[in-house]
Design a protein around this motif. Structure first.
Motif, PDB file in Angstrom:
ATOM      1  N   GLN A   2       0.735  -1.020   0.082  1.00 17.92           N
ATOM      2  CA  GLN A   2      -0.090   0.162  -0.039  1.00 17.92           C
ATOM      3  C   GLN A   2       0.932   1.303  -0.001  1.00 17.92           C
ATOM      4  OE1 GLN A   2      -2.787  -0.089   3.585  1.00 17.92           O
ATOM      5  NE2 GLN A   2      -4.373  -1.089   1.989  1.00 17.92           N
ATOM      6  N   VAL A   3       0.363   2.259  -0.755  1.00 11.26           N
ATOM      7  CA  VAL A   3       1.183   3.374  -0.763  1.00 11.26           C
ATOM      8  C   VAL A   3       0.136   4.533  -0.513  1.00 11.26           C
ATOM      9  CG1 VAL A   3       2.139   5.294  -2.414  1.00 11.26           C
ATOM     10  CG2 VAL A   3       2.664   2.918  -2.699  1.00 11.26           C
ATOM     11  N   LYS A   4       0.114   5.381   0.618  1.00 15.20           N
ATOM     12  CA  LYS A   4      -0.718   6.285   1.086  1.00 15.20           C
ATOM     13  C   LYS A   4      -0.304   7.775   0.878  1.00 15.20           C
ATOM     14  CE  LYS A   4      -3.682   7.757   4.862  1.00 15.20           C
ATOM     15  NZ  LYS A   4      -4.000   7.599   6.284  1.00 15.20           N
ATOM     16  N   LEU A   5      -0.944   8.557   0.020  1.00 16.18           N
ATOM     17  CA  LEU A   5      -0.544   9.548  -0.386  1.00 16.18           C
ATOM     18  C   LEU A   5      -1.307  10.908   0.591  1.00 16.18           C
ATOM     19  CD1 LEU A   5      -0.967   9.529  -4.041  1.00 16.18           C
ATOM     20  CD2 LEU A   5       1.258   9.182  -2.938  1.00 16.18           C
ATOM     21  N   ARG A   6      -0.760  11.750   0.810  1.00 19.86           N
ATOM     22  CA  ARG A   6      -1.048  12.925   1.795  1.00 19.86           C
ATOM     23  C   ARG A   6      -2.284  13.494   1.006  1.00 19.86           C
ATOM     24  NH1 ARG A   6       3.734  15.082   0.286  1.00 19.86           N
ATOM     25  NH2 ARG A   6       3.652  16.831  -0.772  1.00 19.86           N
ATOM     26  N   SER A   7      -3.165  14.109   1.911  1.00 17.72           N
ATOM     27  CA  SER A   7      -4.670  14.573   1.279  1.00 17.72           C
ATOM     28  C   SER A   7      -4.262  15.598   0.309  1.00 17.72           C
ATOM     29  CB  SER A   7      -5.689  15.039   2.372  1.00 17.72           C
ATOM     30  OG  SER A   7      -4.905  16.329   3.045  1.00 17.72           O
ATOM     31  N   GLN A   8      -3.430  16.567   0.521  1.00 13.26           N
ATOM     32  CA  GLN A   8      -3.140  17.740  -0.496  1.00 13.26           C
ATOM     33  C   GLN A   8      -1.831  17.336  -1.379  1.00 13.26           C
ATOM     34  OE1 GLN A   8      -5.163  20.153  -0.945  1.00 13.26           O
ATOM     35  NE2 GLN A   8      -6.400  19.053   0.603  1.00 13.26           N
ATOM     36  N   ALA A   9      -1.742  16.041  -1.816  1.00 11.62           N
ATOM     37  CA  ALA A   9      -0.772  15.592  -2.754  1.00 11.62           C
ATOM     38  C   ALA A   9      -0.439  16.278  -3.991  1.00 11.62           C
ATOM     39  CB  ALA A   9      -0.517  14.123  -2.801  1.00 11.62           C
ATOM     40  N   ARG A  10       0.612  16.624  -4.596  1.00 13.65           N
ATOM     41  CA  ARG A  10       0.809  17.217  -5.786  1.00 13.65           C
ATOM     42  C   ARG A  10       0.236  16.352  -6.923  1.00 13.65           C
ATOM     43  NH1 ARG A  10       4.402  17.302  -9.848  1.00 13.65           N
ATOM     44  NH2 ARG A  10       5.864  15.733  -8.752  1.00 13.65           N
ATOM     45  N   CYS A  11       0.187  15.106  -6.698  1.00 16.04           N
ATOM     46  CA  CYS A  11      -0.212  14.108  -7.877  1.00 16.04           C
ATOM     47  C   CYS A  11      -1.285  13.315  -7.103  1.00 16.04           C
ATOM     48  CB  CYS A  11       1.086  13.234  -8.524  1.00 16.04           C
ATOM     49  SG  CYS A  11       2.298  14.199  -9.065  1.00 16.04           S
ATOM     50  N   PRO A  12      -2.224  13.570  -7.200  1.00 19.85           N
ATOM     51  CA  PRO A  12      -3.309  12.819  -6.440  1.00 19.85           C
ATOM     52  C   PRO A  12      -3.777  11.455  -7.000  1.00 19.85           C
ATOM     53  CG  PRO A  12      -4.570  14.618  -7.265  1.00 19.85           C
ATOM     54  CD  PRO A  12      -2.947  14.729  -7.667  1.00 19.85           C
ATOM     55  N   SER A  41      -7.355  11.328   2.000  1.00 21.10           N
ATOM     56  CA  SER A  41      -6.124  10.808   1.533  1.00 21.10           C
ATOM     57  C   SER A  41      -6.389   9.805   0.593  1.00 21.10           C
ATOM     58  CB  SER A  41      -5.061  10.468   2.666  1.00 21.10           C
ATOM     59  OG  SER A  41      -5.784   9.167   3.214  1.00 21.10           O
ATOM     60  N   THR A  42      -5.329   9.628  -0.377  1.00 20.35           N
ATOM     61  CA  THR A  42      -5.396   8.589  -1.523  1.00 20.35           C
ATOM     62  C   THR A  42      -4.389   7.402  -0.938  1.00 20.35           C
ATOM     63  OG1 THR A  42      -5.701  10.232  -2.962  1.00 20.35           O
ATOM     64  CG2 THR A  42      -4.961   8.117  -3.750  1.00 20.35           C
ATOM     65  N   THR A  43      -5.284   6.152  -0.991  1.00 18.27           N
ATOM     66  CA  THR A  43      -4.275   4.833  -0.956  1.00 18.27           C
ATOM     67  C   THR A  43      -4.177   4.209  -2.273  1.00 18.27           C
ATOM     68  OG1 THR A  43      -4.861   4.910   1.339  1.00 18.27           O
ATOM     69  CG2 THR A  43      -4.258   2.950   0.302  1.00 18.27           C
ATOM     70  N   LEU A  44      -3.189   3.656  -2.848  1.00 21.63           N
ATOM     71  CA  LEU A  44      -3.172   2.781  -3.746  1.00 21.63           C
ATOM     72  C   LEU A  44      -2.496   1.485  -3.471  1.00 21.63           C
ATOM     73  CD1 LEU A  44      -1.467   5.787  -5.732  1.00 21.63           C
ATOM     74  CD2 LEU A  44      -3.108   4.382  -6.814  1.00 21.63           C
ATOM     75  N   THR A  45      -3.434   0.393  -3.684  1.00 20.45           N
ATOM     76  CA  THR A  45      -2.812  -1.091  -3.381  1.00 20.45           C
ATOM     77  C   THR A  45      -2.497  -1.700  -4.345  1.00 20.45           C
ATOM     78  OG1 THR A  45      -4.503  -0.811  -1.544  1.00 20.45           O
ATOM     79  CG2 THR A  45      -3.553  -2.956  -1.922  1.00 20.45           C
ATOM     80  N   GLY A  46      -1.327  -2.341  -4.657  1.00 22.41           N
ATOM     81  CA  GLY A  46      -0.489  -3.338  -5.389  1.00 22.41           C
ATOM     82  C   GLY A  46      -0.814  -4.630  -4.939  1.00 22.41           C
ATOM     83  N   THR A  47      -0.864  -5.534  -5.711  1.00 20.73           N
ATOM     84  CA  THR A  47      -0.669  -7.000  -5.364  1.00 20.73           C
ATOM     85  C   THR A  47       0.339  -7.679  -6.303  1.00 20.73           C
ATOM     86  OG1 THR A  47      -2.237  -7.702  -6.614  1.00 20.73           O
ATOM     87  CG2 THR A  47      -3.014  -7.163  -4.394  1.00 20.73           C
ATOM     88  N   ARG A  99      10.938   8.150  -7.042  1.00 21.56           N
ATOM     89  CA  ARG A  99      11.044   6.937  -6.617  1.00 21.56           C
ATOM     90  C   ARG A  99      10.413   7.277  -5.267  1.00 21.56           C
ATOM     91  NH1 ARG A  99      15.968   3.032  -5.731  1.00 21.56           N
ATOM     92  NH2 ARG A  99      14.950   1.591  -4.483  1.00 21.56           N
ATOM     93  N   LEU A 100       9.327   6.310  -4.691  1.00 22.76           N
ATOM     94  CA  LEU A 100       8.741   6.477  -3.538  1.00 22.76           C
ATOM     95  C   LEU A 100       9.007   5.735  -2.374  1.00 22.76           C
ATOM     96  CD1 LEU A 100       4.827   6.444  -5.035  1.00 22.76           C
ATOM     97  CD2 LEU A 100       6.326   8.629  -4.496  1.00 22.76           C
ATOM     98  N   THR A 101       9.857   4.876  -2.696  1.00 21.40           N
ATOM     99  CA  THR A 101      10.230   3.847  -1.577  1.00 21.40           C
ATOM    100  C   THR A 101      11.908   4.284  -1.362  1.00 21.40           C
ATOM    101  OG1 THR A 101      11.045   2.332  -3.316  1.00 21.40           O
ATOM    102  CG2 THR A 101       8.879   1.818  -2.106  1.00 21.40           C
ATOM    103  N   HIS A 102      12.184   3.892  -0.121  1.00 19.62           N
ATOM    104  CA  HIS A 102      13.624   4.046   0.370  1.00 19.62           C
ATOM    105  C   HIS A 102      14.418   2.845  -0.304  1.00 19.62           C
ATOM    106  CE1 HIS A 102      17.364   3.743   2.757  1.00 19.62           C
ATOM    107  NE2 HIS A 102      17.066   4.769   3.294  1.00 19.62           N
TER     108      HIS A 102
END
Length: 134
Positions: A2-12, A41-47, A99-102
């Motif tokens: 899961q990737v959770k973006l903040r509520s006012q994300a630049r790319c929602p 907030s936006t959550t994107l879930t990948g499997t 890149r969103l991950t460490h």
């Protein structure tokens, strides 16, 4: 994943690409989109389907600021037989900062795939080279 973006994300509604690299190389092909009614907030879930147990390094990148697959098809006024997407909200993200991950983010897969694994193809590490397993 899961990737959770903040509520006012630049790319929602970003278009994400994800992969796991370990005993096999696995793509995360589809992301489901959900907006929380409580905090907007936006959550994107990948499997993913991991064919082999082990430690996998996780990489998730935002390729586009807006995932045009959510765009509604509209009739093309100049040719009623054709339909088109509105790409006006689309922009390719900067490759140095998307890149969103460490860099050391990882997942430990503890279960082995069942006999007769029918998931997508994957690349399996064999000795000092990799081979494509259909």
């Amino acid at each position: 994943v899961q990737v959770k973006l903040r509520s006012q994300a630049r790319c929602p509604r970003p278009y994400l690409t994800g992969r796991l690299a370990g005993p096999a190389l696995i793509l995360i092909p589809k992301w489901n989109f959900h907006v929380s009614s409580s905090d907007n907030s936006t959550t994107l879930t990948g499997t993913y389907d991991a064919p082999l147990p082990g430690k996998y390094f996780l990489e998730i990148i935002a390729q586009f600021c807006y995932d045009f697959s959510y765009e509604v098809l509209e009739p093309n006024n100049s040719d009623p037989e054709k339909w088109s997407y509105n790409f006006g909200k689309d922009c390719l993200e900067e490759m140095l900062t998307n890149r969103l991950t460490h860099s050391m983010a990882s997942i430990n897969v503890t279960l082995e795939a069942a006999d007769g694994y029918t998931g997508a193809g994957y690349w399996k590490l064999k000795e000092n080279y990799s081979i494509l397993v259909p």
